[in-house]
Write a protein that holds these residues in place. Structure first.
Motif, PDB file in Angstrom:
ATOM      1  N   CYS A  11      12.331  77.795  21.540  1.00 46.39           N
ATOM      2  CA  CYS A  11      11.409  76.948  20.811  1.00 46.39           C
ATOM      3  C   CYS A  11      11.394  75.193  20.987  1.00 46.39           C
ATOM      4  O   CYS A  11      12.533  74.924  20.488  1.00 46.39           O
ATOM      5  CB  CYS A  11      10.735  78.021  20.180  1.00 46.39           C
ATOM      6  N   GLU A  12       9.898  75.060  20.773  1.00 45.10           N
ATOM      7  CA  GLU A  12      11.236  73.433  20.377  1.00 45.10           C
ATOM      8  C   GLU A  12      10.908  73.234  18.537  1.00 45.10           C
ATOM      9  O   GLU A  12      10.616  73.578  18.311  1.00 45.10           O
ATOM     10  CB  GLU A  12       9.648  72.254  21.260  1.00 45.10           C
ATOM     11  N   PHE A  13      12.016  72.439  18.393  1.00 42.62           N
ATOM     12  CA  PHE A  13      12.220  71.991  17.304  1.00 42.62           C
ATOM     13  C   PHE A  13      10.701  71.265  16.533  1.00 42.62           C
ATOM     14  O   PHE A  13       9.826  71.083  16.943  1.00 42.62           O
ATOM     15  CB  PHE A  13      13.062  70.553  16.796  1.00 42.62           C
ATOM     16  N   ARG A  14       9.864  71.667  15.492  1.00 38.50           N
ATOM     17  CA  ARG A  14       8.973  71.020  14.962  1.00 38.50           C
ATOM     18  C   ARG A  14       9.489  71.358  13.082  1.00 38.50           C
ATOM     19  O   ARG A  14      10.477  72.101  12.749  1.00 38.50           O
ATOM     20  CB  ARG A  14       7.397  72.019  14.348  1.00 38.50           C
ATOM     21  N   ARG A  15       9.177  70.607  11.872  1.00 38.66           N
ATOM     22  CA  ARG A  15       8.801  70.249  10.867  1.00 38.66           C
ATOM     23  C   ARG A  15       9.233  71.944  10.489  1.00 38.66           C
ATOM     24  O   ARG A  15       8.342  72.204  10.672  1.00 38.66           O
ATOM     25  CB  ARG A  15       8.717  69.814  10.456  1.00 38.66           C
ATOM     26  N   GLY A  16       9.408  72.169   8.971  1.00 39.23           N
ATOM     27  CA  GLY A  16       9.536  73.332   8.521  1.00 39.23           C
ATOM     28  C   GLY A  16       9.969  74.863   9.446  1.00 39.23           C
ATOM     29  O   GLY A  16      11.330  74.872  10.517  1.00 39.23           O
ATOM     30  N   ASP A  17       9.539  75.892   9.661  1.00 32.03           N
ATOM     31  CA  ASP A  17       9.823  77.146  10.194  1.00 32.03           C
ATOM     32  C   ASP A  17       9.914  76.959  11.602  1.00 32.03           C
ATOM     33  O   ASP A  17       8.790  76.665  12.250  1.00 32.03           O
ATOM     34  CB  ASP A  17       9.253  78.480   9.876  1.00 32.03           C
ATOM     35  N   VAL A  18      11.013  76.979  12.310  1.00 34.37           N
ATOM     36  CA  VAL A  18      11.238  77.065  13.589  1.00 34.37           C
ATOM     37  C   VAL A  18      10.203  77.389  14.287  1.00 34.37           C
ATOM     38  O   VAL A  18       9.297  77.187  15.740  1.00 34.37           O
ATOM     39  CB  VAL A  18      12.174  76.349  14.531  1.00 34.37           C
TER      40      VAL A  18
END
Length: 189
Positions: free
Chosen positions: A181-188
């Motif tokens: 998955c792509e990175f994001r803030r919080g739970d990835v």
């Protein structure tokens, strides 16, 4: 345009409505957030809320009272090394007084329809509490390695094993490949 059928009663007086985030008034957004805070017993933070915005919201009403919510948002994944457009399920919650009455199943039927019409496949991350519902709605536990794409490259996420599920109505998804998955803030996930 949502390809789902128009709202209609699925259980006595249950009505599902689908709307894009842009169509939700500030008042209904606040009501959804209150429902999710209650459902997740204050374990629903601002990052979780942010993850639920920008896609389709399936709202469940009993006699005009919001009792259930799920959001389906688009995310970019790699299946092996092949880019995929994924409908990612976020912020699925049913009011504690209304759980185990078929509302979650009704929402998931609508979500499955949305995935089939708009994405390569669906994905979600769940706790043990939600596993039974998702499995009963044809979502399968991912069997291959999981990772996230960061600015430093791929980072394995083995802590997510047994908690990431996919729905692939057209088949053709090898559950043993790597899924990134792509990175994001919080739970990835």
């Amino acid at each position: 345009m949502d390809p789902s059928p128009p709202p209609m009663p699925l259980l006595p007086s249950l009505v599902l409505r689908v709307a894009h985030t842009a169509e939700l008034s500030p008042d209904i957004r606040a009501i959804i957030r209150e429902l999710l805070d209650l459902t997740f017993d204050s374990d629903f933070n601002d990052d979780d809320w942010d993850h639920a915005l920008g896609g389709l919201h399936t709202l469940a009403f009993l006699e005009e009272r919001l009792v259930g919510h799920a959001a389906l948002v688009q995310r970019a994944f790699l299946l092996g090394e092949v880019p995929q457009r994924v409908g990612y399920l976020e912020a699925m919650g049913i009011h504690p007084d209304c759980q185990r009455q078929g509302i979650g199943r009704a929402i998931m039927e609508r979500i499955n329809h949305q995935v089939a019409w708009g994405y390569d496949f669906g994905a979600l991350s769940t706790s043990a509490a939600g596993l039974g519902l998702y499995r009963s709605c044809a979502w399968e536990v991912w069997q291959g390695p999981l990772s996230v794409m960061t600015s430093l490259g791929l980072r394995a996420t083995p802590e997510e094993e047994d908690g990431v599920l996919v729905y692939a109505p057209a088949g053709g998804v090898d559950l043993h490949l790597s899924l990134t998955c792509e990175f994001r803030r919080g739970d990835v996930w």
